[in-house]
Design an enzyme around this catalytic site. Structure first.
Site, PDB file in Angstrom:
ATOM      1  N   CYS A 137      -9.638  68.747 -46.517  1.00 16.84           N
ATOM      2  CA  CYS A 137     -10.537  68.615 -45.840  1.00 16.84           C
ATOM      3  C   CYS A 137     -10.390  69.541 -44.680  1.00 16.84           C
ATOM      4  O   CYS A 137     -11.404  70.250 -44.298  1.00 16.84           O
ATOM      5  CB  CYS A 137     -10.998  67.130 -45.344  1.00 16.84           C
ATOM      6  N   ASP A 138      -9.240  69.427 -43.984  1.00 13.45           N
ATOM      7  CA  ASP A 138      -9.007  69.989 -42.526  1.00 13.45           C
ATOM      8  C   ASP A 138      -7.906  71.199 -42.897  1.00 13.45           C
ATOM      9  O   ASP A 138      -7.672  71.535 -41.573  1.00 13.45           O
ATOM     10  CB  ASP A 138      -8.624  68.757 -41.609  1.00 13.45           C
ATOM     11  N   CYS A 188      -6.461  64.208 -44.351  1.00 10.88           N
ATOM     12  CA  CYS A 188      -6.961  64.739 -45.676  1.00 10.88           C
ATOM     13  C   CYS A 188      -6.693  66.436 -45.386  1.00 10.88           C
ATOM     14  O   CYS A 188      -7.449  67.142 -44.521  1.00 10.88           O
ATOM     15  CB  CYS A 188      -8.388  64.530 -45.950  1.00 10.88           C
TER      16      CYS A 188
END
Length: 327
Positions: A139-140, A136
């Site tokens: 997300c990261d 992701c």
């Protein structure tokens, strides 16, 4: 074996399921949450979370889910440690059977079974998960600001992730096993026009290499699909972007799904084609797939479930008054 009855039965315990539970419990629906194979959902395998509203410092995914569960229980949710293996949606009471043999009955049903990122299944992938290997970018990606990153895949997800990562990195490489992409043409045009992105064609990832305890990912071992030669590709981060698989096996033949297996809902709502059955979170959302959007649709499912039950109560009371008048 026991039978558990509730006004709102929730299958799944990620942000969508637990948000539905919090709202449902506050509406006095005494919800039951059946937690499933991965209690807490995908956030329990996510370490640093920086984009969930309300926390100025980095929080841990498992901690966030523990807090959500504690909040749901505090307002009156019953958590059940079981995995649903069969559902009966014929109604008017919806029934789910657990692996334990227990039966769960709900006047309404909220499906929050989520989705799982598809992985390559190669050496080092699990060991370096959260330590250089991710599924992701949204997300990261922030953690790789100014670093060298790779994206593996060739569809819309991969191209979108590569483009997103250029917000953080000037050195993004898309690695694809074929010699052309499967993504939409407009996305391909954006990708090829972006000077921060390079593409490696006809390459598969054989291994993610590095030390999980010291620095994480250092490089990828690639194999050329034409020549068979292997090579090392240095990278600080690698994003596997070969799609997601919604957890909808239980509902095949029972609820409409799209080509990707995601449950189809009425646009802008969590309503499935069966009145009283709602779907929320990643099980119906192949576009955003964020904890905060999952939580939002969980809230919507609970509010719609409450309205559905209120409608039933009005109908029932109306019939009762008519019967009294007839006497």
């Amino acid at each position: 074996m026991a039978t558990h009855k509730t006004r709102m039965l929730i299958i799944g315990s990620g942000p969508a399921g637990l948000s539905a539970a919090i709202y449902g419990a506050r509406a006095m629906m005494e919800p039951i949450v059946v937690q499933g194979l991965q209690p807490g959902g995908q956030l329990t395998i996510t370490t640093d979370v920086e984009n969930y509203p309300g926390f100025k410092d980095v929080i841990q995914g498992p901690w966030l889910m523990q807090e959500m569960q504690a909040q749901a229980e505090h307002v009156g949710t019953r958590m059940m440690w079981d995995t649903i293996v069969d559902v009966d949606l014929s109604g008017p009471t919806f029934r789910a059977t657990g692996d334990s043999g227990d039966v769960y009955e709900g006047d309404t049903l909220v499906i929050a079974t989520g989705a799982q990122a598809k992985w390559l299944g190669v050496p080092g992938e699990q060991e370096l998960g959260g330590k250089g290997v991710s599924a992701c970018a949204t997300c990261d990606g922030f953690f790789y600001r100014g670093k060298k990153v790779a994206v593996i895949g060739g569809g819309n997800t991969a191209v979108e992730e590569a483009l997103y990562l250029t917000n953080h990195s000037d050195d993004v490489t898309l690695i694809h096993r074929r010699d052309e992409l499967r993504s939409e043409k407009i996305l391909q045009e954006r990708l090829f026009a972006n000077p921060k992105i390079k593409v490696l064609w006809n390459k598969t990832v054989e291994q993610f290499a590095g030390d999980p305890l010291a620095g994480g990912l250092t490089h990828l071992v690639l194999k050329d699909t034409v020549t068979g030669e292997t090579s090392d590709f240095a990278a600080d981060g690698a994003f596997v972007a070969i799609g997601h698989a919604p957890s909808t096996e239980l509902f095949k033949g029972k609820l409409p799904m799209d080509a990707g297996g995601y449950l189809i809902v009425e646009p802008g709502t969590p309503k499935t084609e069966i009145p009283g059955v709602f779907a929320c979170g990643d099980v119906m959302d192949h576009t955003y797939r964020q904890a905060v959007t999952a939580a939002g649709t969980g809230c919507m499912a609970a509010l719609d479930a409450e309205r559905y039950l209120s409608g039933l109560s009005i109908d029932l009371s109306g019939h009762a008054k008519e019967a009294e008048a007839a006497e």
